[in-house]
Design a protein around this motif. Structure first.
Motif, PDB file in Angstrom:
ATOM      1  N   ARG A   1       0.943  -1.343   0.129  1.00  0.00           N
ATOM      2  CA  ARG A   1      -0.119   0.043   0.043  1.00  0.00           C
ATOM      3  C   ARG A   1       0.762   1.242  -0.029  1.00  0.00           C
ATOM      4  O   ARG A   1       0.113   2.379  -0.105  1.00  0.00           O
ATOM      5  CB  ARG A   1      -0.909  -0.085   1.291  1.00  0.00           C
ATOM      6  CG  ARG A   1      -1.930  -1.005   1.141  1.00  0.00           C
ATOM      7  CD  ARG A   1      -2.940  -0.980   0.123  1.00  0.00           C
ATOM      8  NE  ARG A   1      -3.679  -2.183  -0.051  1.00  0.00           N
ATOM      9  CZ  ARG A   1      -3.594  -3.254  -0.781  1.00  0.00           C
ATOM     10  NH1 ARG A   1      -2.454  -3.253  -1.733  1.00  0.00           N
ATOM     11  NH2 ARG A   1      -4.462  -4.224  -0.882  1.00  0.00           N
ATOM     12  N   ALA A   2       2.040   1.050   0.055  1.00  0.00           N
ATOM     13  CA  ALA A   2       3.099   2.275  -0.111  1.00  0.00           C
ATOM     14  C   ALA A   2       2.715   2.958  -1.359  1.00  0.00           C
ATOM     15  O   ALA A   2       2.724   2.307  -2.469  1.00  0.00           O
ATOM     16  CB  ALA A   2       4.505   1.927   0.341  1.00  0.00           C
ATOM     17  N   ARG A   3       2.927   4.392  -1.347  1.00  0.00           N
ATOM     18  CA  ARG A   3       2.978   5.082  -2.555  1.00  0.00           C
ATOM     19  C   ARG A   3       4.239   4.861  -3.458  1.00  0.00           C
ATOM     20  O   ARG A   3       4.140   4.550  -4.598  1.00  0.00           O
ATOM     21  CB  ARG A   3       2.922   6.653  -2.327  1.00  0.00           C
ATOM     22  CG  ARG A   3       2.684   7.479  -3.544  1.00  0.00           C
ATOM     23  CD  ARG A   3       2.328   8.928  -3.275  1.00  0.00           C
ATOM     24  NE  ARG A   3       2.331   9.735  -4.272  1.00  0.00           N
ATOM     25  CZ  ARG A   3       1.887  11.117  -4.166  1.00  0.00           C
ATOM     26  NH1 ARG A   3       1.749  11.664  -3.136  1.00  0.00           N
ATOM     27  NH2 ARG A   3       1.856  11.552  -5.410  1.00  0.00           N
ATOM     28  N   GLU A   4       5.240   4.608  -2.866  1.00  0.00           N
ATOM     29  CA  GLU A   4       6.714   4.426  -3.335  1.00  0.00           C
ATOM     30  C   GLU A   4       7.493   3.583  -2.593  1.00  0.00           C
ATOM     31  O   GLU A   4       7.210   3.751  -1.102  1.00  0.00           O
ATOM     32  CB  GLU A   4       7.413   5.483  -4.065  1.00  0.00           C
ATOM     33  CG  GLU A   4       7.825   6.312  -3.229  1.00  0.00           C
ATOM     34  CD  GLU A   4       8.605   7.744  -3.664  1.00  0.00           C
ATOM     35  OE1 GLU A   4       8.439   7.887  -4.939  1.00  0.00           O
ATOM     36  OE2 GLU A   4       9.389   8.431  -3.036  1.00  0.00           O
TER      37      GLU A   4
ATOM     38  N   ARG B   1       4.503  -1.112  -7.774  1.00  0.00           N
ATOM     39  CA  ARG B   1       5.013   0.462  -7.249  1.00  0.00           C
ATOM     40  C   ARG B   1       6.283   1.008  -7.722  1.00  0.00           C
ATOM     41  O   ARG B   1       7.291   0.250  -8.020  1.00  0.00           O
ATOM     42  CB  ARG B   1       5.042   0.200  -5.631  1.00  0.00           C
ATOM     43  CG  ARG B   1       3.771  -0.319  -5.050  1.00  0.00           C
ATOM     44  CD  ARG B   1       2.871   0.951  -4.859  1.00  0.00           C
ATOM     45  NE  ARG B   1       1.532   0.618  -4.416  1.00  0.00           N
ATOM     46  CZ  ARG B   1       0.299   0.099  -5.082  1.00  0.00           C
ATOM     47  NH1 ARG B   1       0.590  -0.008  -6.138  1.00  0.00           N
ATOM     48  NH2 ARG B   1      -0.814  -0.004  -4.279  1.00  0.00           N
TER      49      ARG B   1
ATOM     50  N   THR C   1      11.747   4.616  -5.017  1.00  0.00           N
ATOM     51  CA  THR C   1      12.197   5.820  -4.656  1.00  0.00           C
ATOM     52  C   THR C   1      13.638   5.962  -5.282  1.00  0.00           C
ATOM     53  O   THR C   1      14.396   5.469  -5.343  1.00  0.00           O
ATOM     54  CB  THR C   1      12.511   5.874  -3.106  1.00  0.00           C
ATOM     55  OG1 THR C   1      11.212   5.452  -2.549  1.00  0.00           O
ATOM     56  CG2 THR C   1      12.663   7.321  -2.559  1.00  0.00           C
TER      57      THR C   1
ATOM     58  N   HIS D   1       3.893   6.888 -14.162  1.00  0.00           N
ATOM     59  CA  HIS D   1       5.215   5.941 -14.378  1.00  0.00           C
ATOM     60  C   HIS D   1       5.970   6.258 -15.365  1.00  0.00           C
ATOM     61  O   HIS D   1       6.942   5.473 -15.853  1.00  0.00           O
ATOM     62  CB  HIS D   1       4.428   4.537 -14.521  1.00  0.00           C
ATOM     63  CG  HIS D   1       3.878   3.986 -13.346  1.00  0.00           C
ATOM     64  ND1 HIS D   1       3.227   2.929 -13.112  1.00  0.00           N
ATOM     65  CD2 HIS D   1       3.900   4.590 -11.957  1.00  0.00           C
ATOM     66  CE1 HIS D   1       2.776   2.315 -12.126  1.00  0.00           C
ATOM     67  NE2 HIS D   1       3.148   3.561 -11.324  1.00  0.00           N
TER      68      HIS D   1
END
Length: 306
Positions: free
Chosen positions: A184-187, A259, A262, A303
């Motif tokens: 569920r992390a954004r990145e 995902r 970073t 993306h």
């Protein structure tokens, strides 16, 4: 092992580069892989071709003999391939395109676009995980166009004989099972995946080395890499066995979260290649334009690499 033309090209590249390290870079191989290949070639020819030293390599007497033959054989074969490709193109039905590609949805999306842009053209496809094999098929006139790619700024295969044009540059993303704690992390920081096993499709470029280097910069060494087909990669990710690496053009898949990493430590250049002597400029321009449109339709703006 039977000696092949690619082995002669490898010998020529090593001699021209003067060292295995520089030759490996030119060929898009890791140095251990090139060293192993050279040993197999030397066994096939019956002796050492190069003396290794601190300052590089120097041809042995046997090596000089083989190199002298390559100066005749390789240009002759190259001329033959180009003449054959031109002859085949002149006799080929104009309403047919033979496309090659590594893997993934971009090849299918291009076929779909060409079906609308050139409805009277029959399109056939051939898939291979090897960018180098696709380049050889273009050179030999067995393909009209090929979708391939390189990691970062690495040179595409067969660059000295073929025309390669960039379609787009994608960040390399990670695939996780929906139940993964980071799904569920954004990145995701690459270092946060240090304890994971990995899965990706095979290739014969420098991607594996670039990934290992990116992991080293993040402070860890990858535990294990499964190199296998796309369906198997998806399965390994979905059951939690591994974290997958994919391009931004990879489609949404049930049970899988995709995902960004970073800082975008890895990128992939999508390329379209063809043999200039075998293609009309307007045909190449049309296929390139459709390939770029196909990519734009697959990759979400978030993306894309600027």
């Amino acid at each position: 092992m039977e000696l092949e033309l690619r082995h002669l090209r490898t010998i020529r590249t090593i001699a021209d580069a003067g060292s295995l390290t520089r030759a490996a870079t030119a060929l898009g191989l890791a140095q251990p892989a090139l060293s192993a290949q050279l040993r197999r070639i030397e066994r096939a020819l019956g002796g050492e071709l190069f003396e290794r030293g601190r300052h590089g390599v120097r041809a042995t007497a046997l090596g000089e003999l083989v190199l002298e033959r390559t100066r005749v054989v390789l240009p002759a074969v190259s001329d033959l391939q180009q003449e054959a490709a031109r002859f085949a193109h002149a006799r080929r039905e104009p309403e047919r395109l033979r496309l090659g590609g590594t893997h993934g949805p971009l090849l299918g999306a291009l076929v779909d676009r060409l079906a609308d842009a050139a409805p009277d053209t029959a399109v056939t496809t051939s898939a291979s995980w090897s960018e180098r094999e696709l380049a050889e098929q273009l050179t030999e006139g067995r393909l009209d166009f090929a979708l391939a790619g390189t990691c970062g700024s690495a040179a595409p295969p067969g660059a000295e004989q073929l025309v390669w044009r960039e379609i787009a540059v994608d960040p390399v993303l990670v695939m996780l099972a929906d139940g993964h704690p980071l799904a569920r992390a954004r990145e995701i920081e690459l270092a946060a995946l240090a304890d994971q096993e990995w899965a990706c499709v095979p290739g014969d470029g420098c991607f594996a080395d670039c990934f290992t280097a990116a992991c080293a910069r993040a402070g860890f060494s990858p535990r294990r890499m499964y190199e296998t087909d796309t369906a198997s990669c998806v399965h390994l990710v979905r059951v939690g066995r591994a974290v997958g690496l994919c391009r931004a053009s990879f489609p949404a898949t049930p049970g899988i979260a995709i995902r960004p990493v970073t800082g975008t430590p890895l990128v992939w250049r999508h390329l379209l290649g063809w043999h200039a002597a075998a293609q009309q400029p307007d045909t190449a321009a049309t296929v390139l334009d459709q390939a770029r449109s196909a990519h734009a339709g697959l990759v979400p703006p978030a993306h894309r690499v600027p």
